[in-house]
Write a protein that holds these residues in place. Structure first.
Motif, mmCIF file in Angstrom:
data_model
loop_
_atom_site.group_PDB
_atom_site.id
_atom_site.type_symbol
_atom_site.label_atom_id
_atom_site.label_comp_id
_atom_site.label_asym_id
_atom_site.label_seq_id
_atom_site.Cartn_x
_atom_site.Cartn_y
_atom_site.Cartn_z
ATOM 1 N N GLN A 108 -1.846 -15.314 -24.953
ATOM 2 C CA GLN A 108 -1.596 -14.238 -24.001
ATOM 3 C C GLN A 108 -0.094 -14.053 -23.894
ATOM 4 O O GLN A 108 0.620 -14.953 -23.469
ATOM 5 C CB GLN A 108 -2.195 -14.559 -22.636
ATOM 6 C CG GLN A 108 -1.969 -13.443 -21.641
ATOM 7 C CD GLN A 108 -2.709 -13.672 -20.352
ATOM 8 O OE1 GLN A 108 -3.742 -14.304 -20.316
ATOM 9 N NE2 GLN A 108 -2.168 -13.152 -19.268
ATOM 10 N N ALA A 109 0.378 -12.899 -24.297
ATOM 11 C CA ALA A 109 1.808 -12.634 -24.264
ATOM 12 C C ALA A 109 2.153 -11.494 -23.306
ATOM 13 O O ALA A 109 3.287 -11.370 -22.883
ATOM 14 C CB ALA A 109 2.301 -12.293 -25.671
ATOM 15 N N ALA A 162 -6.289 -15.361 -18.799
ATOM 16 C CA ALA A 162 -5.706 -16.665 -18.476
ATOM 17 C C ALA A 162 -5.935 -17.010 -17.010
ATOM 18 O O ALA A 162 -6.171 -18.167 -16.671
ATOM 19 C CB ALA A 162 -4.222 -16.681 -18.808
ATOM 20 N N SER A 163 -5.884 -16.025 -16.120
ATOM 21 C CA SER A 163 -6.097 -16.291 -14.693
ATOM 22 C C SER A 163 -7.529 -16.775 -14.448
ATOM 23 O O SER A 163 -7.753 -17.666 -13.615
ATOM 24 C CB SER A 163 -5.804 -15.042 -13.864
ATOM 25 O OG SER A 163 -6.645 -13.971 -14.247
ATOM 26 N N TYR A 213 -9.420 -18.359 -16.679
ATOM 27 C CA TYR A 213 -9.473 -19.685 -17.278
ATOM 28 C C TYR A 213 -8.887 -20.722 -16.313
ATOM 29 O O TYR A 213 -9.463 -21.781 -16.072
ATOM 30 C CB TYR A 213 -8.706 -19.649 -18.602
ATOM 31 C CG TYR A 213 -9.015 -20.771 -19.543
ATOM 32 C CD1 TYR A 213 -10.182 -20.782 -20.290
ATOM 33 C CD2 TYR A 213 -8.133 -21.828 -19.692
ATOM 34 C CE1 TYR A 213 -10.464 -21.817 -21.165
ATOM 35 C CE2 TYR A 213 -8.407 -22.867 -20.563
ATOM 36 C CZ TYR A 213 -9.581 -22.853 -21.302
ATOM 37 O OH TYR A 213 -9.858 -23.877 -22.157
ATOM 38 N N SER A 214 -7.734 -20.383 -15.711
ATOM 39 C CA SER A 214 -7.080 -21.302 -14.780
ATOM 40 C C SER A 214 -7.931 -21.537 -13.537
ATOM 41 O O SER A 214 -8.041 -22.664 -13.055
ATOM 42 C CB SER A 214 -5.714 -20.756 -14.361
ATOM 43 O OG SER A 214 -4.859 -20.713 -15.476
ATOM 44 N N ARG A 215 -8.537 -20.482 -13.018
ATOM 45 C CA ARG A 215 -9.375 -20.595 -11.821
ATOM 46 C C ARG A 215 -10.588 -21.490 -12.094
ATOM 47 O O ARG A 215 -10.917 -22.379 -11.308
ATOM 48 C CB ARG A 215 -9.809 -19.202 -11.365
ATOM 49 C CG ARG A 215 -10.474 -19.175 -10.021
ATOM 50 C CD ARG A 215 -10.745 -17.764 -9.510
ATOM 51 N NE ARG A 215 -11.581 -16.994 -10.406
ATOM 52 C CZ ARG A 215 -11.167 -15.964 -11.159
ATOM 53 N NH1 ARG A 215 -9.902 -15.581 -11.109
ATOM 54 N NH2 ARG A 215 -11.999 -15.324 -11.942
ATOM 55 N N VAL A 216 -11.225 -21.295 -13.236
ATOM 56 C CA VAL A 216 -12.389 -22.110 -13.604
ATOM 57 C C VAL A 216 -11.965 -23.559 -13.827
ATOM 58 O O VAL A 216 -12.663 -24.494 -13.433
ATOM 59 C CB VAL A 216 -13.106 -21.526 -14.839
ATOM 60 C CG1 VAL A 216 -14.146 -22.477 -15.388
ATOM 61 C CG2 VAL A 216 -13.733 -20.180 -14.497
ATOM 62 N N TRP A 217 -10.802 -23.753 -14.450
ATOM 63 C CA TRP A 217 -10.305 -25.109 -14.695
ATOM 64 C C TRP A 217 -10.094 -25.852 -13.377
ATOM 65 O O TRP A 217 -10.498 -27.010 -13.226
ATOM 66 C CB TRP A 217 -9.000 -25.069 -15.501
ATOM 67 C CG TRP A 217 -8.512 -26.440 -15.827
ATOM 68 C CD1 TRP A 217 -7.475 -27.101 -15.244
ATOM 69 C CD2 TRP A 217 -9.083 -27.342 -16.771
ATOM 70 N NE1 TRP A 217 -7.360 -28.363 -15.781
ATOM 71 C CE2 TRP A 217 -8.336 -28.528 -16.724
ATOM 72 C CE3 TRP A 217 -10.144 -27.251 -17.656
ATOM 73 C CZ2 TRP A 217 -8.617 -29.620 -17.523
ATOM 74 C CZ3 TRP A 217 -10.427 -28.345 -18.453
ATOM 75 C CH2 TRP A 217 -9.659 -29.511 -18.387
ATOM 76 N N GLU A 218 -9.476 -25.191 -12.399
ATOM 77 C CA GLU A 218 -9.244 -25.823 -11.103
ATOM 78 C C GLU A 218 -10.562 -26.172 -10.415
ATOM 79 O O GLU A 218 -10.701 -27.240 -9.820
ATOM 80 C CB GLU A 218 -8.390 -24.924 -10.204
ATOM 81 C CG GLU A 218 -6.934 -24.922 -10.586
ATOM 82 C CD GLU A 218 -6.319 -26.315 -10.610
ATOM 83 O OE1 GLU A 218 -6.542 -27.107 -9.662
ATOM 84 O OE2 GLU A 218 -5.625 -26.637 -11.579
#
Length: 180
Positions: free
Chosen positions: A26-27, A90-91, A93-98
């Motif tokens: 993601q750029a 990415a947001s 992915y990050s939310r699910v990871w947390e």
């Protein structure tokens, strides 16, 4: 994010294999040639069309088979997609990871840096492989590193190996004729 069904060898039993050919970092739209949020690139430190094969254990084969069975694949064959078939943000992915960390770890561990980023699992896997005695050349190949980079980054993760190494050397020396 670029893993496609055609890149996966997922047998009914035993080890499988992923053939990684592309990455989708993601750029941001301003920074990609395509104007899309995710760039479509080859793998780092490889020719544009040079893939990397990675053996995967039976448990991961089963997880991926179940995922495909439940969610299918995107129109372009990608395994992981948003509800609309797009690349997962990415947001998200990050939310699910947390959320996964809160479910899997103790409150004290959640407050620590343990598995703070998804990439920490990659570091844990590489450390595990080295600590179980997998040769550095094989670990580097599976992780997509050069042996030089692998040893610079992970050399200190090999913990408690002295007794094991001493035993291996002793076994190798057993029966050898030594000058008196």
């Amino acid at each position: 994010m670029a893993l496609r069904e055609q890149d996966c060898d997922l047998p009914e039993t035993g080890w499988g294999r992923l053939t990684l050919a592309k990455s989708r970092p993601q750029a941001g739209k301003r920074w990609t040639d395509s104007g899309q949020v995710h760039d479509d690139r080859g793998l780092k430190h490889r020719a544009e069309d040079e893939p990397r094969g990675v053996p995967i254990p039976p448990a991961l084969v089963a997880i991926l088979r179940a995922h495909i069975g439940r969610f299918g694949v995107a129109k372009d064959g990608r395994l992981f997609q948003s509800e609309r078939g797009n690349v997962v943000a990415a947001s998200t992915y990050s939310r699910v990871w947390e959320e996964a960390r809160r479910l899997a770890l103790t409150p004290r561990q959640v407050d620590s840096p343990l598995a703070g980023r998804p990439n920490d699992l990659r570091h844990a896997a590489v450390s595990l492989w080295l600590n179980t005695g997998v040769p550095a050349t094989e670990v580097a190949d599976r992780a997509g590193h050069s042996v030089d980079v692998l040893l610079k980054v992970y050399a200190k993760c090999i913990d408690g190996a002295e007794a094991t190494v001493n035993d291996r050397i002793s076994e190798a020396l057993t029966g050898m004729a030594w000058p008196v």
